[in-house]
Design a protein around this motif. Structure first.
Motif, PDB file in Angstrom:
ATOM      1  N   ARG A 166       0.669  -1.048   0.086  1.00  0.00           N
ATOM      2  CA  ARG A 166      -0.153   0.150  -0.067  1.00  0.00           C
ATOM      3  C   ARG A 166       1.040   1.162  -0.016  1.00  0.00           C
ATOM      4  N   GLY A 167       1.954   1.077   0.360  1.00  0.00           N
ATOM      5  CA  GLY A 167       3.000   2.442   0.456  1.00  0.00           C
ATOM      6  C   GLY A 167       3.383   3.090  -0.781  1.00  0.00           C
ATOM      7  N   PHE A 168       3.025   1.895  -2.089  1.00  0.00           N
ATOM      8  CA  PHE A 168       3.186   2.606  -3.341  1.00  0.00           C
ATOM      9  C   PHE A 168       2.270   3.840  -3.534  1.00  0.00           C
ATOM     10  N   ARG A 169       1.069   3.230  -3.322  1.00  0.00           N
ATOM     11  CA  ARG A 169       0.174   4.399  -3.578  1.00  0.00           C
ATOM     12  C   ARG A 169       0.154   5.630  -2.637  1.00  0.00           C
ATOM     13  N   GLN A 170       0.535   5.422  -1.591  1.00  0.00           N
ATOM     14  CA  GLN A 170       0.718   6.345  -0.423  1.00  0.00           C
ATOM     15  C   GLN A 170       1.887   7.446  -0.851  1.00  0.00           C
ATOM     16  N   ARG A 171       2.620   7.049  -1.690  1.00  0.00           N
ATOM     17  CA  ARG A 171       3.898   7.519  -1.710  1.00  0.00           C
ATOM     18  C   ARG A 171       3.741   8.363  -3.283  1.00  0.00           C
ATOM     19  N   GLY A 172       2.651   8.098  -4.151  1.00  0.00           N
ATOM     20  CA  GLY A 172       2.509   8.641  -5.058  1.00  0.00           C
ATOM     21  C   GLY A 172       2.902   7.792  -6.556  1.00  0.00           C
ATOM     22  N   PHE A 173       3.151   6.295  -6.248  1.00  0.00           N
ATOM     23  CA  PHE A 173       3.439   5.460  -7.134  1.00  0.00           C
ATOM     24  C   PHE A 173       2.139   4.345  -7.384  1.00  0.00           C
ATOM     25  N   LYS A 174       2.088   4.270  -8.832  1.00  0.00           N
ATOM     26  CA  LYS A 174       0.931   3.476  -9.184  1.00  0.00           C
ATOM     27  C   LYS A 174       1.476   2.401  -9.796  1.00  0.00           C
ATOM     28  N   VAL A 175       0.727   1.164  -9.508  1.00  0.00           N
ATOM     29  CA  VAL A 175       1.240   0.004 -10.276  1.00  0.00           C
ATOM     30  C   VAL A 175       0.468  -0.187 -11.531  1.00  0.00           C
ATOM     31  N   ALA A 176       1.110   0.124 -12.759  1.00  0.00           N
ATOM     32  CA  ALA A 176       0.198   0.180 -14.149  1.00  0.00           C
ATOM     33  C   ALA A 176       0.343  -1.057 -14.548  1.00  0.00           C
ATOM     34  N   GLY A 177       1.236  -2.137 -14.319  1.00  0.00           N
ATOM     35  CA  GLY A 177       1.132  -3.495 -14.814  1.00  0.00           C
ATOM     36  C   GLY A 177       1.787  -4.301 -14.143  1.00  0.00           C
ATOM     37  N   VAL A 178       1.497  -5.554 -14.355  1.00  0.00           N
ATOM     38  CA  VAL A 178       2.357  -6.823 -13.466  1.00  0.00           C
ATOM     39  C   VAL A 178       2.306  -7.682 -14.910  1.00  0.00           C
ATOM     40  N   TYR A 179       3.782  -8.259 -15.178  1.00  0.00           N
ATOM     41  CA  TYR A 179       3.992  -9.178 -16.207  1.00  0.00           C
ATOM     42  C   TYR A 179       4.614 -10.350 -16.031  1.00  0.00           C
ATOM     43  N   ASP A 180       4.137 -11.503 -16.840  1.00  0.00           N
ATOM     44  CA  ASP A 180       4.978 -12.869 -16.255  1.00  0.00           C
ATOM     45  C   ASP A 180       4.784 -13.611 -17.400  1.00  0.00           C
ATOM     46  N   ASN A 181       5.590 -14.589 -17.653  1.00  0.00           N
ATOM     47  CA  ASN A 181       5.519 -15.544 -18.790  1.00  0.00           C
ATOM     48  C   ASN A 181       4.883 -16.890 -18.459  1.00  0.00           C
ATOM     49  N   ASP A 182       4.320 -17.138 -17.444  1.00  0.00           N
ATOM     50  CA  ASP A 182       3.479 -18.253 -16.921  1.00  0.00           C
ATOM     51  C   ASP A 182       2.117 -18.068 -17.258  1.00  0.00           C
ATOM     52  N   PRO A 183       1.738 -18.850 -18.011  1.00  0.00           N
ATOM     53  CA  PRO A 183       0.184 -18.725 -18.674  1.00  0.00           C
ATOM     54  C   PRO A 183      -0.702 -19.025 -17.441  1.00  0.00           C
ATOM     55  N   LEU A 184      -0.327 -19.826 -16.473  1.00  0.00           N
ATOM     56  CA  LEU A 184      -1.254 -19.846 -15.342  1.00  0.00           C
ATOM     57  C   LEU A 184      -1.510 -18.607 -14.431  1.00  0.00           C
ATOM     58  N   PRO A 242      -5.788 -11.605 -10.933  1.00  0.00           N
ATOM     59  CA  PRO A 242      -5.465 -10.349 -10.260  1.00  0.00           C
ATOM     60  C   PRO A 242      -4.265 -10.388  -9.382  1.00  0.00           C
ATOM     61  N   TRP A 243      -3.493  -9.307  -9.552  1.00  0.00           N
ATOM     62  CA  TRP A 243      -2.472  -9.176  -8.716  1.00  0.00           C
ATOM     63  C   TRP A 243      -2.309  -7.630  -8.047  1.00  0.00           C
ATOM     64  N   GLY A 244      -2.530  -7.795  -6.706  1.00  0.00           N
ATOM     65  CA  GLY A 244      -2.816  -6.444  -6.181  1.00  0.00           C
ATOM     66  C   GLY A 244      -4.094  -5.786  -7.037  1.00  0.00           C
ATOM     67  N   GLU A 245      -3.879  -4.300  -7.213  1.00  0.00           N
ATOM     68  CA  GLU A 245      -4.874  -3.688  -8.139  1.00  0.00           C
ATOM     69  C   GLU A 245      -4.821  -3.997  -9.646  1.00  0.00           C
ATOM     70  N   ALA A 246      -3.582  -4.802 -10.190  1.00  0.00           N
ATOM     71  CA  ALA A 246      -3.484  -4.993 -11.469  1.00  0.00           C
ATOM     72  C   ALA A 246      -4.031  -6.310 -11.753  1.00  0.00           C
TER      73      ALA A 246
END
Length: 214
Positions: free
Chosen positions: A100-118, A123-127
């Motif tokens: 949660r500290g990301f959002r509080q400090r002004g950082f927004k998670v715009a995307g999470v990426y992985d090569n595992d099809p599963l 959902p991964w956090g808010e992304a």
């Protein structure tokens, strides 16, 4: 522009956190002695760190807490929202995506990426986890200048090369390997083993570390 040491920037972050707490509690001023005590450094170091960016406070009166808090947020670039992408939907990536500290400090998670099809589409956090193949196309649509690398060492450099080519300008590296970036890209690596070795040194050699040294 003067070149500022990483250790100075880290201390500015610490000063800001304590000042924000003091501001929340309604404290009007804070001395360099007080900030030094809270942050584990010396009053002279506090004054030196702040002097790189201007003249703050008055002798005998201390620093105005609310005003200095605003100045430090501006110096650290926290007056705007920074979009961050996380590469790797493993345990470290999950912890970061849910921090949660990301959002509080002004950082927004715009995307999470992985090569595992599963994991893709989950959902991964808010992304939502996206395919690694989508990174370049996504970055052309959305300016996310910061990437967090939380993947195994194998293939980490190739991923970094893709990120840089796609326009990423700052990388926080958790991958347990040495990576290289061009001069215009900022790179910080977090080596868990080295951090633990530093703690081991401190426990084995009490009194040898000088935390106030820049």
């Amino acid at each position: 522009m003067k070149r500022i040491a990483d250790s100075t920037v880290r201390r500015l972050s610490m000063y800001l956190r304590y000042l924000e707490d003091l501001d929340t509690r309604g404290q009007q001023t804070a001395s360099s002695d007080e900030l030094a005590h809270l942050c584990g450094t010396t009053p002279a170091q506090v004054r030196k760190d702040l002097s790189f960016f201007g003249s703050f406070g008055k002798r005998g009166l201390g620093y105005p807490v609310h005003e200095l808090t605003a100045h430090l947020r501006e110096i650290l670039g926290l007056q705007r929202e920074w979009k961050v992408i996380i590469i790797g939907a493993g345990k470290i990536g999950a912890a970061l995506a849910n921090y949660r500290g990301f959002r509080q400090r002004g950082f927004k998670v715009a995307g999470v990426y992985d090569n595992d099809p599963l994991k893709v589409g989950q959902p991964w956090g808010e992304a939502i986890v996206r395919r690694m193949e989508d990174i370049e196309a996504d970055l052309t649509r959305e300016d996310a200048p910061i990437a967090v690398l939380a993947i195994p060492a194998e293939g980490a450099q190739q991923v970094v090369d893709r990120l840089v080519a796609a326009g990423v300008r700052a990388i926080l590296n958790f991958a347990p390997t040495q990576i290289t970036v061009p001069p215009h890209v900022n790179l910080k690596s977090v080596n868990m083993a080295m951090e633990l070795e530093g703690l081991s040194f401190a426990l084995t050699n009490p009194g040898y570390l000088d935390e106030g040294v820049a």
